[in-house]
Design a protein around this motif. Sequence first.
Motif, PDB file in Angstrom:
ATOM      1  N   GLN A  58      78.748 -37.975  -7.312  1.00  0.00           N
ATOM      2  CA  GLN A  58      77.525 -37.923  -8.115  1.00  0.00           C
ATOM      3  C   GLN A  58      76.930 -39.316  -8.304  1.00  0.00           C
ATOM      4  OE1 GLN A  58      77.225 -35.358 -11.404  1.00  0.00           O
ATOM      5  NE2 GLN A  58      78.170 -33.659 -10.310  1.00  0.00           N
ATOM      6  N   ALA A  63      73.139 -39.123  -9.306  1.00  0.00           N
ATOM      7  CA  ALA A  63      73.118 -38.237 -10.470  1.00  0.00           C
ATOM      8  C   ALA A  63      73.772 -38.904 -11.682  1.00  0.00           C
ATOM      9  CB  ALA A  63      73.839 -36.937 -10.141  1.00  0.00           C
ATOM     10  N   ARG A 367      73.987 -26.695  -6.916  1.00  0.00           N
ATOM     11  CA  ARG A 367      73.540 -26.274  -8.233  1.00  0.00           C
ATOM     12  C   ARG A 367      73.919 -24.805  -8.482  1.00  0.00           C
ATOM     13  NH1 ARG A 367      69.178 -27.956 -11.597  1.00  0.00           N
ATOM     14  NH2 ARG A 367      68.085 -26.197 -12.479  1.00  0.00           N
ATOM     15  N   ALA A 389      82.497 -27.466 -14.095  1.00  0.00           N
ATOM     16  CA  ALA A 389      81.881 -28.488 -14.955  1.00  0.00           C
ATOM     17  C   ALA A 389      82.745 -28.723 -16.193  1.00  0.00           C
ATOM     18  CB  ALA A 389      80.474 -28.046 -15.346  1.00  0.00           C
ATOM     19  N   SER A 406      78.061 -34.988 -20.019  1.00  0.00           N
ATOM     20  CA  SER A 406      77.499 -33.676 -20.404  1.00  0.00           C
ATOM     21  C   SER A 406      75.993 -33.795 -20.626  1.00  0.00           C
ATOM     22  CB  SER A 406      78.136 -33.155 -21.690  1.00  0.00           C
ATOM     23  OG  SER A 406      79.513 -33.130 -21.557  1.00  0.00           O
ATOM     24  N   GLN A 408      73.910 -36.025 -19.370  1.00  0.00           N
ATOM     25  CA  GLN A 408      73.228 -36.257 -18.086  1.00  0.00           C
ATOM     26  C   GLN A 408      73.113 -34.958 -17.304  1.00  0.00           C
ATOM     27  OE1 GLN A 408      72.373 -39.454 -16.942  1.00  0.00           O
ATOM     28  NE2 GLN A 408      74.058 -40.824 -17.341  1.00  0.00           N
ATOM     29  N   TRP A 409      74.193 -34.173 -17.309  1.00  0.00           N
ATOM     30  CA  TRP A 409      74.167 -32.911 -16.565  1.00  0.00           C
ATOM     31  C   TRP A 409      73.146 -31.944 -17.168  1.00  0.00           C
ATOM     32  CZ3 TRP A 409      80.077 -31.743 -15.505  1.00  0.00           C
ATOM     33  CH2 TRP A 409      80.514 -32.602 -14.489  1.00  0.00           C
ATOM     34  N   ARG A 412      69.782 -33.055 -16.146  1.00  0.00           N
ATOM     35  CA  ARG A 412      69.536 -32.829 -14.719  1.00  0.00           C
ATOM     36  C   ARG A 412      69.339 -31.341 -14.443  1.00  0.00           C
ATOM     37  NH1 ARG A 412      72.945 -32.758 -10.000  1.00  0.00           N
ATOM     38  NH2 ARG A 412      74.738 -33.369 -11.228  1.00  0.00           N
ATOM     39  N   TYR A 413      70.109 -30.516 -15.161  1.00  0.00           N
ATOM     40  CA  TYR A 413      69.983 -29.080 -14.956  1.00  0.00           C
ATOM     41  C   TYR A 413      68.576 -28.611 -15.348  1.00  0.00           C
ATOM     42  CZ  TYR A 413      71.514 -24.326 -14.347  1.00  0.00           C
ATOM     43  OH  TYR A 413      71.639 -23.050 -13.882  1.00  0.00           O
ATOM     44  N   ARG A 418      67.157 -37.255 -11.290  1.00  0.00           N
ATOM     45  CA  ARG A 418      68.375 -38.055 -11.150  1.00  0.00           C
ATOM     46  C   ARG A 418      68.091 -39.445 -11.678  1.00  0.00           C
ATOM     47  NH1 ARG A 418      71.976 -35.842  -6.974  1.00  0.00           N
ATOM     48  NH2 ARG A 418      71.384 -33.662  -6.959  1.00  0.00           N
TER      49      ARG A 418
END
Length: 461
Positions: A58, A63, A367, A389, A406, A408-409, A412-413, A418
């Motif tokens: 990542q 990411a 994803r 995850a 968490s 950042q994810w 991004r989700y 990114r």
Amino acid sequence: MPPVPAANAPGPDLGADIVIVGGGFAGLACALELGGSGIDVLLIDARNHNLFQPLLYQVATAALSPADIAEPIRRTLGRHRNLRVLLGRVTGVDVPARALRLADGRRVGFGQLVLAAGSDYNYFGHDDWRPHAPGLKTVHGARLIRQRLLLGFEKAEHLPDPDARRDLLTTVIVGGGPTGVEMAGAVSELGRFLIGRDFRGLFPDDLRVLLVEAGPRILAGFPERLARYAEDTLHEESVEIWTDSTVEAVGEGFVSIGGRQVPAGCVIWAAGVKAAPLAQWLGVEPGEAGRLPVGPDLAVPGHPGIWAIGDAALATGEDGKPLPALAQVARQQGRHLGRALRRQARGGPPPGPFRFRNRGNTAVIGRGAAVFDFGRWQMTGRIAWYLWALVHVWLLVNFEKRLLVSLQWAMRYATRQRSARLIDETADPAMPATTDPEETGPPQAGAARAQTPPRRRIWMA
Ligand SMILES: Cc1cc2nc3c(=O)[nH]c(=O)nc-3n(C[C@H](O)[C@H](O)[C@H](O)COP(=O)(O)OP(=O)(O)OC[C@H]3O[C@@H](n4cnc5c(N)ncnc54)[C@H](O)[C@@H]3O)c2cc1C
């Protein structure tokens, strides 16, 4: 516990009752179990940080930032007064003198020695391929890959020739194990996002991601059903998969595979690992992949008070098969040995046999797509992805990292953005993608530099 041989400890702080080599999953877990025990423990590592390698891909695909998954070892161990840290590279063990040799000439005496130096990528005798095809083992490697990927987009946008654009935007990933699969999915996702949103002069067809595997199928360590799911998902993401394909050469801007030369802007090595040379240090016969054979109690046979754990150790499971080189094995071994050495120092019994508890094997494909193998049952798709995850966040070294990753994810989700799309100034984005005037067209005003460097410079950026 054997005493530290004072004669071999030239400085007052170069020696300890227990010396641990390596602050990765195994070494750090062992040290933390010994924290607060009153035993004098010294952990030596060639780098100052513990790195969460499972999420390095990542960092390579922008990411996450390196600091999201790396933590200074001194910070982690600092709360325990009996734990000391030494930045240094171990180059050998003087077994009779019970001392370690360091690259800078220092010697470190030990009472007991825990070897946890991990592994490196195996280029199968072709170490000259390494600069052209970095692997995901270090922050440096991940940043180099990120640099090549991102710079490729910047350069390709200004190439009028579609073939040259496609060559530059071709990423070849060598090795179809979990790391190769994760990388292929992530590069494709990154590329499609960049082309769709931020680059006006590029087209989806310019992007090519090629996953090359020498064996008959990808994810060889997983059940066939999960490998098929991964293959289908990667195909949906436009990743090409070449199985039964051996890499014959890697050079600046190309890979030779089965007699075909494939031009590539970025080549990533994810094919097989070899253990740190612990067996050579001790003068014993190495096992599979250069790993150091250990007994059920993780002791090195014939070397009292010397233990080996993690990727570099070859321990067998209850089924008699070698335990895999995985973070969960390394961490469990580190904990087991740390607790056992602590008990032993208080007059308890010597360390007993280690039993590995398999928490499942997993790989993420993209994803909302992952595979999870629990042995008796398996899982694919979105639920497997959530579980992947959760497990990875939980395994991070502390609460701060868990929170950072968490957040950042989640961002991004929601946005697909990114945050770590940084190209170092040293990469010189003014460098041209080609010197061929027919490809580049007439020089632009103020672009005089763009004509001088040879084309191959772009691959090295
Ligand atoms: C890209 C990638 C993805 C992965 N994904 C997963 C996953 O999803 N799940 C999973 O379970 N496992 C995964 N793994 C495997 C996992 O990371 C390893 O099994 C684990 O890191 C092994 O822990 P270790 O402590 O043995 O070695 P490491 O974590 O590699 O630590 C070794 C330490 O020793 C130090 N060292 C090495 N040589 C010397 C020396 N000569 N002197 C001083 N210090 C030295 C190094 O600097 C390093 O800090 C992945 C690995 C990679 C590379």
